[in-house]
Scaffold this motif. Structure first.
Motif, short mmCIF file in Angstrom:
data_model
loop_
_atom_site.label_atom_id
_atom_site.label_comp_id
_atom_site.label_asym_id
_atom_site.label_seq_id
_atom_site.Cartn_x
_atom_site.Cartn_y
_atom_site.Cartn_z
N ARG A 36 0.10 3.39 13.72
CA ARG A 36 -0.46 4.61 13.12
C ARG A 36 -0.62 5.76 14.11
N TRP A 96 2.75 -9.74 10.40
CA TRP A 96 2.00 -8.86 11.30
C TRP A 96 0.50 -9.09 11.30
N TYR A 135 -8.71 4.99 -5.25
CA TYR A 135 -7.38 5.13 -4.63
C TYR A 135 -6.63 6.32 -5.24
N ARG A 159 0.81 -1.22 0.00
CA ARG A 159 0.00 0.00 0.00
C ARG A 159 0.85 1.27 0.00
N ARG A 175 12.51 -4.39 2.54
CA ARG A 175 11.18 -3.91 2.10
C ARG A 175 11.32 -2.54 1.44
N GLU A 192 -9.04 -4.89 10.37
CA GLU A 192 -8.08 -4.61 9.30
C GLU A 192 -8.74 -4.52 7.93
N ASP A 237 11.16 2.49 6.59
CA ASP A 237 10.55 1.17 6.80
C ASP A 237 11.28 0.50 7.96
N1 NAD Z 1 -7.38 1.06 1.75
C1 NAD Z 1 -7.17 -0.17 1.31
O1 NAD Z 1 -7.97 -0.74 0.56
C2 NAD Z 1 -5.93 -0.89 1.73
C3 NAD Z 1 -5.41 -1.93 0.93
C4 NAD Z 1 -4.25 -2.58 1.38
C5 NAD Z 1 -3.68 -2.22 2.58
N2 NAD Z 1 -4.22 -1.20 3.32
C6 NAD Z 1 -3.64 -0.83 4.63
O2 NAD Z 1 -2.30 -0.38 4.47
C7 NAD Z 1 -1.53 -0.76 5.60
C8 NAD Z 1 -0.29 -1.54 5.13
O3 NAD Z 1 -0.72 -2.70 4.45
P1 NAD Z 1 0.20 -3.40 3.33
O4 NAD Z 1 -0.68 -4.34 2.63
O5 NAD Z 1 0.94 -2.37 2.56
O6 NAD Z 1 1.21 -4.22 4.26
P2 NAD Z 1 2.73 -4.62 3.94
O7 NAD Z 1 3.11 -5.66 4.90
O8 NAD Z 1 2.86 -4.90 2.48
O9 NAD Z 1 3.53 -3.27 4.23
C9 NAD Z 1 3.71 -2.72 5.51
C10 NAD Z 1 5.12 -2.16 5.56
O10 NAD Z 1 5.29 -1.42 6.77
C11 NAD Z 1 6.58 -1.74 7.30
N3 NAD Z 1 6.61 -1.44 8.73
C12 NAD Z 1 6.11 -2.18 9.76
N4 NAD Z 1 6.27 -1.54 10.91
C13 NAD Z 1 6.92 -0.39 10.65
C14 NAD Z 1 7.38 0.69 11.46
N5 NAD Z 1 7.19 0.71 12.78
N6 NAD Z 1 8.00 1.72 10.85
C15 NAD Z 1 8.20 1.72 9.51
N7 NAD Z 1 7.79 0.71 8.70
C16 NAD Z 1 7.14 -0.32 9.26
C17 NAD Z 1 6.76 -3.20 6.96
O11 NAD Z 1 8.11 -3.62 7.04
C18 NAD Z 1 6.18 -3.27 5.56
O12 NAD Z 1 7.15 -3.01 4.57
C19 NAD Z 1 -2.46 -1.55 6.51
O13 NAD Z 1 -3.00 -0.72 7.49
C20 NAD Z 1 -3.57 -2.00 5.58
O14 NAD Z 1 -4.80 -2.17 6.23
C21 NAD Z 1 -5.32 -0.53 2.91
#
Ligand code: NAD
Length: 438
Positions: free
Chosen positions: A126, A228, A348, A49, A76, A241, A71
């Motif tokens: 967050r 996670w 988006y 995302r 990543r 989530e 990150d």
């Molecule tokens: N709006 C939507 O439709 C939609 C779609 C997908 C994901 N999301 C949201 O986006 C968020 C991320 O999801 P994703 O699918 O990208 O997950 P992901 O696992 O692909 O990415 C999360 C990233 O955050 C990093 N991370 C974790 N803790 C951290 C920290 N303390 N500081 C810095 N980086 C950190 C991880 O290493 C990872 O690279 C979630 O809250 C998810 O619900 C929303």
């Protein structure tokens, strides 16, 4: 922007996940914006995302440059930078190697570099990241959910207030608010076309999501951070989530937040070693101050009926959103509205178009308070399914519920807040026995 990669990127990413998608018009059109101040962008959380949101921000406004990335993990961050480099040139992707920050504290350094920040880590972080961004006077795009516990909700509500006072734009990734089909139905419900909403059913029933299995060289903290989704301090369970999207539509269309919840849930198929502590199904009844009752279902089980949508019954008729049948009809059978999505834009992308246009025009969007209250609704639902008790909003808000440790307790060597018990399992809530308001 580099123009060779559209096919490759579109192949792996769709509207549905908010991944990287290039609109054909963006690839071929002339710049649509007059030359204005360059807005510096930072991303915190470089996963699927985070990458999608950066791409959408850069397409929303020609005078935005990515200047910093953060990150928890180097690999990543590097992968996302590599993917984005296939789409955007160095002019737009202006991240000096010294501005790529890694680790738990990396967010502060990245946020300090920017005018606008994208917060896209797992939701447990967050509140802390949003608080810092607002204290630093930055405009924010943050993903949903906005917290995993009540302590986090309170922090986000405080920061939302400060953002408002300081005229900062905050867009939350509840993208249905930026999706034409939902906006059309919302407008008609507001006009009274189906009367007052008295009940509804909201669904996120699917086969579930990825698992990132444990590797031998990982500490327990690294394992939970990478996998996670299955740990509540980071993810909040899938009722929060993912299903937050549909619960939020109920709140939005009814125009209230529920006063109480009761429900049931458990795990039938999610029994693997890497499935942590979350449930695979929840069913909750939310009761609203005006009397409406919403039934909410979410399921992560393969081979079952998949449905992601919302249905509401009003005093005069019904509405249906999500899937392919967005429509309004009266109980007499008369079809009041059928949505034709042919001209709809990717929501988006619209989120970022509106964010940057508001920053440029001085108009303020602040989605943070609703983001916090809809996140809280889902947390209250989780409390109801974990405990098997009826939970009121006030009880939940006053419960002292806190899952995420203070920042100074987070390191790769420290223990996460939940660890394996003597029998080698993570503690899983048991309704009637667990009393998880704390
Ligand atoms: N709006 C939507 O439709 C939609 C779609 C997908 C994901 N999301 C949201 O986006 C968020 C991320 O999801 P994703 O699918 O990208 O997950 P992901 O696992 O692909 O990415 C999360 C990233 O955050 C990093 N991370 C974790 N803790 C951290 C920290 N303390 N500081 C810095 N980086 C950190 C991880 O290493 C990872 O690279 C979630 O809250 C998810 O619900 C929303």
């Amino acid at each position: 922007m580099k123009n060779l990669t559209r096919r490759k990127f579109v192949k792996d990413s769709t509207w549905v996940t908010g991944g990287i998608v290039l609109a054909p018009s963006v690839l071929t059109s002339k710049p649509m914006f007059k030359i204005e101040k360059v807005l510096k962008l930072a991303v915190v959380g470089c996963g699927g995302r985070g990458a999608g949101a950066v791409s959408q921000a850069l397409q929303a406004d020609k005078n935005v440059k990515l200047v910093a990335m953060a990150d928890a993990f180097q690999d990543r961050l590097d992968k996302t930078f590599e993917n984005l480099s296939k789409m955007f040139d160095k002019e737009r992707l202006a991240v000096n190697p010294s501005k790529k920050f890694v680790g738990f504290g990396s967010y502060k350094k990245a946020i300090e570099e920017a005018d606008v920040v994208i917060l896209a880590t797992p939701p447990g972080f967050r509140p802390q990241h949003f608080e810092y961004a607002v204290e630093q006077g930055k405009h924010v795009f943050m993903e949903k959910p906005v917290a995993t516990d009540v302590a986090g909700i309170k922090k986000v509500l405080n920061s939302a207030k400060l953002a408002k006072e300081n005229k900062l734009n905050v867009v939350v990734g509840l993208q249905r608010h930026y999706q034409r089909s939902y906006l059309e139905i919302y407008k008609r419900i507001q006009q009274g076309d189906i009367g007052k909403i008295v009940s509804g059913q909201v669904y996120w029933n699917s086969g579930g999501v990825w698992v990132r299995p444990r590797q031998e060289n990982w500490t327990e903290m690294e394992y939970q951070m990478r996998n996670w989704y299955y740990f509540n301090w980071l993810c909040g369970d899938h009722i929060l989530e993912q299903h937050i999207h549909n619960i939020d539509v109920a709140n939005w269309f009814i125009g209230e937040y529920p006063i109480k919840a009761q429900g049931m849930g458990g795990r039938e198929v999610r029994k693997g070693k890497d499935h942590g502590q979350i449930f695979d199904h929840h069913f909750v009844e939310f009761e609203y101050p005006g009397g409406a009752v919403i039934s909410s279902q979410c399921r992560h089980q393969k081979g079952c009926l998949n449905r992601v949508s919302e249905i509401f019954q009003g005093t005069l008729g019904t509405s249906n959103t999500g899937g392919t049948k967005t429509a309004l009809k009266l109980y007499s059978g008369e079809q009041l509205y059928t949505h034709n999505g042919d001209r709809d834009k990717n929501p988006y992308q619209v989120e970022h178009d509106e964010l940057f246009s508001s920053i440029r025009s001085g108009k303020i969007i602040n989605d943070a308070e609703n983001g916090a209250r809809s996140t809280m609704t889902a947390i209250m639902g989780r409390m109801a399914t974990y405990t098997g008790k009826q939970i009121t909003w006030d009880e939940a808000m006053n419960s002292g519920h806190k899952l995420v440790p203070n920042e100074d307790l987070l390191s790769w060597q420290s223990n996460p807040p939940v660890v394996l018990n003597a029998s080698g399992n993570y503690p899983i809530p048991i309704p009637g026995i667990t009393y998880d308001k704390k």
